[in-house]
Scaffold this active site. Structure first.
Site, PDB file in Angstrom:
ATOM      1  N   TYR A   1       0.850  -1.206   0.000  1.00 29.65           N
ATOM      2  CA  TYR A   1       0.000   0.000   0.000  1.00 29.65           C
ATOM      3  C   TYR A   1       0.878   1.246   0.000  1.00 29.65           C
ATOM      4  O   TYR A   1       0.678   2.159  -0.808  1.00 29.65           O
ATOM      5  CB  TYR A   1      -0.913  -0.028   1.225  1.00 29.65           C
ATOM      6  CG  TYR A   1      -1.813   1.191   1.398  1.00 29.65           C
ATOM      7  CD1 TYR A   1      -2.956   1.341   0.620  1.00 29.65           C
ATOM      8  CD2 TYR A   1      -1.518   2.168   2.343  1.00 29.65           C
ATOM      9  CE1 TYR A   1      -3.783   2.445   0.795  1.00 29.65           C
ATOM     10  CE2 TYR A   1      -2.339   3.275   2.524  1.00 29.65           C
ATOM     11  CZ  TYR A   1      -3.472   3.407   1.745  1.00 29.65           C
ATOM     12  OH  TYR A   1      -4.294   4.507   1.905  1.00 29.65           O
TER      13      TYR A   1
HETATM   14  P1  NDP Z   1     -13.412   4.284   1.349  1.00 32.05           P
HETATM   15  O1  NDP Z   1     -13.248   2.815   1.329  1.00 32.05           O
HETATM   16  O2  NDP Z   1     -14.587   4.853   2.045  1.00 32.05           O
HETATM   17  O3  NDP Z   1     -13.341   4.861  -0.140  1.00 32.05           O
HETATM   18  C1  NDP Z   1     -12.624   4.263  -1.176  1.00 32.05           C
HETATM   19  C2  NDP Z   1     -13.446   4.408  -2.442  1.00 32.05           C
HETATM   20  O4  NDP Z   1     -12.696   3.908  -3.572  1.00 32.05           O
HETATM   21  C3  NDP Z   1     -14.755   3.645  -2.372  1.00 32.05           C
HETATM   22  O5  NDP Z   1     -15.810   4.523  -2.680  1.00 32.05           O
HETATM   23  C4  NDP Z   1     -14.605   2.548  -3.430  1.00 32.05           C
HETATM   24  O6  NDP Z   1     -15.838   2.295  -4.046  1.00 32.05           O
HETATM   25  C5  NDP Z   1     -13.588   3.167  -4.391  1.00 32.05           C
HETATM   26  N1  NDP Z   1     -12.826   2.153  -5.118  1.00 32.05           N
HETATM   27  C6  NDP Z   1     -12.006   1.208  -4.587  1.00 32.05           C
HETATM   28  N2  NDP Z   1     -11.533   0.409  -5.555  1.00 32.05           N
HETATM   29  C7  NDP Z   1     -12.068   0.863  -6.721  1.00 32.05           C
HETATM   30  C8  NDP Z   1     -11.980   0.445  -8.060  1.00 32.05           C
HETATM   31  N3  NDP Z   1     -11.260  -0.639  -8.433  1.00 32.05           N
HETATM   32  N4  NDP Z   1     -12.660   1.120  -9.014  1.00 32.05           N
HETATM   33  C9  NDP Z   1     -13.417   2.203  -8.651  1.00 32.05           C
HETATM   34  N5  NDP Z   1     -13.544   2.642  -7.409  1.00 32.05           N
HETATM   35  C10 NDP Z   1     -12.878   1.976  -6.447  1.00 32.05           C
HETATM   36  O7  NDP Z   1     -12.071   4.835   2.021  1.00 32.05           O
HETATM   37  P2  NDP Z   1     -11.471   6.317   2.178  1.00 32.05           P
HETATM   38  O8  NDP Z   1     -12.491   7.345   1.911  1.00 32.05           O
HETATM   39  O9  NDP Z   1     -10.767   6.298   3.476  1.00 32.05           O
HETATM   40  O10 NDP Z   1     -10.358   6.317   1.035  1.00 32.05           O
HETATM   41  C11 NDP Z   1     -10.302   7.271  -0.021  1.00 32.05           C
HETATM   42  C12 NDP Z   1      -8.849   7.433  -0.437  1.00 32.05           C
HETATM   43  O11 NDP Z   1      -8.122   8.031   0.636  1.00 32.05           O
HETATM   44  C13 NDP Z   1      -8.132   6.120  -0.745  1.00 32.05           C
HETATM   45  O12 NDP Z   1      -7.305   6.288  -1.877  1.00 32.05           O
HETATM   46  C14 NDP Z   1      -7.297   5.871   0.497  1.00 32.05           C
HETATM   47  O13 NDP Z   1      -6.167   5.079   0.209  1.00 32.05           O
HETATM   48  C15 NDP Z   1      -6.947   7.288   0.866  1.00 32.05           C
HETATM   49  N6  NDP Z   1      -6.525   7.476   2.261  1.00 32.05           N
HETATM   50  C16 NDP Z   1      -7.362   7.190   3.301  1.00 32.05           C
HETATM   51  C17 NDP Z   1      -6.951   7.391   4.603  1.00 32.05           C
HETATM   52  C18 NDP Z   1      -7.814   7.101   5.790  1.00 32.05           C
HETATM   53  O14 NDP Z   1      -7.286   7.085   6.922  1.00 32.05           O
HETATM   54  N7  NDP Z   1      -9.117   6.888   5.627  1.00 32.05           N
HETATM   55  C19 NDP Z   1      -5.594   7.912   4.897  1.00 32.05           C
HETATM   56  C20 NDP Z   1      -4.797   8.201   3.726  1.00 32.05           C
HETATM   57  C21 NDP Z   1      -5.262   7.979   2.466  1.00 32.05           C
HETATM   58  P3  NDP Z   1     -16.265   0.800  -4.506  1.00 32.05           P
HETATM   59  O15 NDP Z   1     -15.881  -0.131  -3.409  1.00 32.05           O
HETATM   60  O16 NDP Z   1     -17.726   0.885  -4.744  1.00 32.05           O
HETATM   61  O17 NDP Z   1     -15.504   0.560  -5.767  1.00 32.05           O
END
Ligand code: NDP
Length: 254
Positions: free
Chosen positions: A158
């Site tokens: 990651y």
């Molecule tokens: P969530 O899991 O709530 O959001 C992630 C989103 O990405 C989901 O809506 C998911 O939708 C979508 N997603 C994942 N894989 C795919 C795919 N193959 N195609 C299209 N959409 C995809 O988590 P967060 O809001 O926390 O994460 C958002 C971003 O922030 C991420 O990139 C994460 O790595 C980053 N981040 C988060 C942190 C935290 O502490 N929360 C810290 C640092 C970074 P679906 O499953 O429907 O595809």
């Protein structure tokens, strides 16, 4: 001023949902991308009720799949030039199923696909449609890219996938700068109230992350959305090629 068009990947939940809402409040029409139609439709409906009918459009797509990205991009291109593209989709991938190299390779490939390739494919498909001058590209990375990852919530793959976004974004900033398009990376620390930690989230994990910060609290999706709101704004035209930490002081000055 004419309405701006914003595209947010992973817009149906967590940080992406907050970013989409913020950009809609700031006057953008927003396209929400993700694999699951239901949360996307729900988010688009909620945003539309707040900012007006037709403000938000749900476009389900698995952004690791080139064919699905191309189909989604074709729908988006039909809406007009893209003013703002936020590559936010990502996930923490389950660790290798066992200690074989085959399982390690599978886990790393899934991580790179989900956290790196999603951004590369979507951006490539929409690159020609970015508004020139004035386009804004924002990439959501992670503090894990700056300090490495360990343990079940931030495996090395990651951190590596997120760090790869940085080098890729720097190249894009060079390439698109002459056209008046900015490219920046936002690297959040721990942000609570999202789906990313799933069943692995515990009160102890939360407390440890909060203790890492200087401000004594977890980040919120609204914290990230506020920063994206600025990076995506017409005011931010002199800010490009940067990695911006948003982590409550958990990582200093990088
Ligand atoms: P969530 O899991 O709530 O959001 C992630 C989103 O990405 C989901 O809506 C998911 O939708 C979508 N997603 C994942 N894989 C795919 C795919 N193959 N195609 C299209 N959409 C995809 O988590 P967060 O809001 O926390 O994460 C958002 C971003 O922030 C991420 O990139 C994460 O790595 C980053 N981040 C988060 C942190 C935290 O502490 N929360 C810290 C640092 C970074 P679906 O499953 O429907 O595809």
């Amino acid at each position: 001023m004419t309405e701006r068009l914003a595209v947010v990947s992973g817009g149906g939940s967590g940080i992406g949902r907050a970013i989409a809402g913020r950009l809609a409040e700031d006057g953008c029409r927003v396209v929400l991308l993700g694999r699951r139609a239901e949360p996307l439709e729900r988010a688009a409906g909620e945003i539309g009720r707040l900012t007006g009918p037709g403000t938000a459009l749900a476009v389900p797509a698995d952004l690791t799949d080139p064919g699905q990205v191309e189909a989604a991009a074709a729908r988006i291109r039909a809406l007009g030039p893209v003013d703002v593209l936020v590559n936010n989709a990502g996930a923490i991938i389950t660790p290798p199923a066992d200690d074989t190299l085959a399982a390690l390779a599978d886990s790393w490939r899934r991580d790179l696909d989900t956290n790196l390739l999603t951004a590369v494919l979507l951006t490539s498909a929409l690159q020609g449609a970015l508004r020139r001058p004035g386009g804004r590209l924002v990439v959501i990375s992670s503090a894990a890219a700056q300090r490495g990852g360990a343990g079940p919530h931030s495996a090395g793959s990651y951190a590596a996938a997120k760090a790869a976004l940085h080098g890729w974004a720097f190249g894009l900033a060079r390439q698109l700068g002459p056209d008046g398009v900015t490219v920046n990376v936002l690297a959040p620390g721990y942000v609570a109230d999202t789906e990313i930690f799933g069943a692995g989230w515990t009160p102890e994990f939360h407390a440890g992350k909060v203790a890492d910060t200087l401000v004594g609290r977890a980040g919120t999706p609204a914290d990230v959305a506020a920063a994206v709101g600025y990076l995506a704004s017409p005011d931010a035209g002199y800010l490009t090629g940067q990695v911006i930490g948003l982590n409550g002081g958990a990582v200093l000055g990088r």
